[in-house]
Design a protein around this motif. Structure first.
Motif, PDB file in Angstrom:
ATOM      1  N   VAL A  49       5.918 -35.508  -3.769  1.00  0.00           N
ATOM      2  CA  VAL A  49       6.217 -36.789  -3.136  1.00  0.00           C
ATOM      3  C   VAL A  49       7.239 -37.477  -4.034  1.00  0.00           C
ATOM      4  CG1 VAL A  49       5.313 -39.024  -2.397  1.00  0.00           C
ATOM      5  CG2 VAL A  49       3.909 -36.978  -2.119  1.00  0.00           C
ATOM      6  N   SER A  79       9.571 -38.149   5.817  1.00  0.00           N
ATOM      7  CA  SER A  79       9.974 -39.331   5.065  1.00  0.00           C
ATOM      8  C   SER A  79       9.514 -40.584   5.797  1.00  0.00           C
ATOM      9  CB  SER A  79      11.493 -39.358   4.879  1.00  0.00           C
ATOM     10  OG  SER A  79      12.128 -39.419   6.135  1.00  0.00           O
ATOM     11  N   LYS A  80       9.240 -41.628   5.005  1.00  0.00           N
ATOM     12  CA  LYS A  80       8.789 -42.901   5.560  1.00  0.00           C
ATOM     13  C   LYS A  80       9.419 -44.046   4.786  1.00  0.00           C
ATOM     14  CE  LYS A  80       4.310 -41.243   7.144  1.00  0.00           C
ATOM     15  NZ  LYS A  80       2.873 -41.502   7.178  1.00  0.00           N
ATOM     16  N   VAL A 130       9.952 -42.902   0.989  1.00  0.00           N
ATOM     17  CA  VAL A 130       9.019 -41.932   0.425  1.00  0.00           C
ATOM     18  C   VAL A 130       9.268 -40.608   1.149  1.00  0.00           C
ATOM     19  CG1 VAL A 130       6.612 -41.351   0.021  1.00  0.00           C
ATOM     20  CG2 VAL A 130       7.328 -43.747  -0.003  1.00  0.00           C
ATOM     21  N   ASP A 147       5.434 -46.036   8.820  1.00  0.00           N
ATOM     22  CA  ASP A 147       6.860 -45.789   8.718  1.00  0.00           C
ATOM     23  C   ASP A 147       7.602 -46.964   9.332  1.00  0.00           C
ATOM     24  OD1 ASP A 147       9.420 -44.889   8.504  1.00  0.00           O
ATOM     25  OD2 ASP A 147       9.132 -43.081   9.691  1.00  0.00           O
ATOM     26  N   TRP A 154       3.256 -48.892  -0.973  1.00  0.00           N
ATOM     27  CA  TRP A 154       3.321 -47.752  -1.893  1.00  0.00           C
ATOM     28  C   TRP A 154       2.342 -47.954  -3.039  1.00  0.00           C
ATOM     29  CZ3 TRP A 154       5.040 -42.999  -3.039  1.00  0.00           C
ATOM     30  CH2 TRP A 154       5.139 -42.635  -4.365  1.00  0.00           C
ATOM     31  N   PHE A 200      -0.209 -40.264   1.675  1.00  0.00           N
ATOM     32  CA  PHE A 200       1.061 -40.287   2.398  1.00  0.00           C
ATOM     33  C   PHE A 200       0.841 -40.569   3.875  1.00  0.00           C
ATOM     34  CE2 PHE A 200       4.420 -38.239   4.859  1.00  0.00           C
ATOM     35  CZ  PHE A 200       5.535 -38.886   4.336  1.00  0.00           C
ATOM     36  N   TYR A 201      -0.219 -40.025   4.436  1.00  0.00           N
ATOM     37  CA  TYR A 201      -0.488 -40.209   5.860  1.00  0.00           C
ATOM     38  C   TYR A 201      -0.975 -41.619   6.184  1.00  0.00           C
ATOM     39  CZ  TYR A 201       0.151 -35.243   5.800  1.00  0.00           C
ATOM     40  OH  TYR A 201       0.691 -33.997   5.606  1.00  0.00           O
ATOM     41  N   ALA A 207       8.083 -36.662   1.336  1.00  0.00           N
ATOM     42  CA  ALA A 207       7.011 -35.723   0.974  1.00  0.00           C
ATOM     43  C   ALA A 207       7.347 -34.353   1.549  1.00  0.00           C
ATOM     44  CB  ALA A 207       5.678 -36.209   1.519  1.00  0.00           C
ATOM     45  N   ALA A 226       9.929 -40.926  -4.308  1.00  0.00           N
ATOM     46  CA  ALA A 226      10.185 -42.265  -3.776  1.00  0.00           C
ATOM     47  C   ALA A 226      11.486 -42.795  -4.366  1.00  0.00           C
ATOM     48  CB  ALA A 226       9.027 -43.192  -4.107  1.00  0.00           C
ATOM     49  N   ARG A 255      -1.321 -31.702   0.291  1.00  0.00           N
ATOM     50  CA  ARG A 255      -0.539 -32.898   0.049  1.00  0.00           C
ATOM     51  C   ARG A 255      -1.484 -34.094  -0.035  1.00  0.00           C
ATOM     52  NH1 ARG A 255       3.847 -34.127   4.463  1.00  0.00           N
ATOM     53  NH2 ARG A 255       4.387 -32.018   3.888  1.00  0.00           N
TER      54      ARG A 255
END
Length: 147
Positions: free
Chosen positions: A108, A57-58, A89, A140, A65, A135-136, A91, A110, A131
């Motif tokens: 994912v 999670s972030k 978020v 965060d 986003w 996301f990466y 994932a 949110a 994924r």
């Protein structure tokens, strides 16, 4: 030459200060990291068991986003969401039961994290294979919160 020794230290200090400030440290969160993960869990529950792995999670801003995932309400729509609003978020690898048990290999989700975004706001996506790389790319900001 001595002055150059402090450049890396000053750069680290500047980046850290920027991340703390941009994580809106004075804005209270309406949802914690743990609560966001708990909110995503029912969608990954199959036969009474949470069937996910690699949960991450972030805490990100809405602008981050939107920049990475680009979910818009449609062509010609005016975006009214505060770009500095914070969202969680989450994932994971596993099913998204609301879509279909067999359809998704990753998901994912949110959720809104502060009061600057509509209470009913939420987003989700899932698919097969790896994924999404986006996301990466998200920072965060949860690590820089002062609360």
């Amino acid at each position: 030459m001595r002055k150059l020794r402090f450049v890396p230290l000053a750069l680290v200090a500047a980046v850290t200060l920027h991340m703390v400030w941009s994580s809106s440290p004075t804005v209270p969160l309406t949802l914690t990291r743990r609560q966001a993960i708990e909110r995503a869990a029912p969608d990954a529950t199959v036969s009474g068991r949470v069937a996910w792995t690699q949960v991450e999670s972030k805490l990100v801003t809405y602008a981050e986003w939107d920049r990475v995932f680009g979910l818009t309400s449609g062509r010609g729509q005016i975006e009214t969401t505060d770009p500095d609003a914070l969202i969680w978020v989450v994932a994971y690898l596993g099913p998204m039961v609301s879509m279909s048990i067999d359809y998704c290999e990753w998901a994912v989700r949110a959720f809104r994290a502060d009061g600057r975004i509509a209470t009913d706001w939420g987003a989700s996506m899932c698919g097969k294979g790896q994924r999404p790389w986006g996301f990466y790319l998200l920072p965060d900001r949860g690590w820089f919160r002062l609360d």
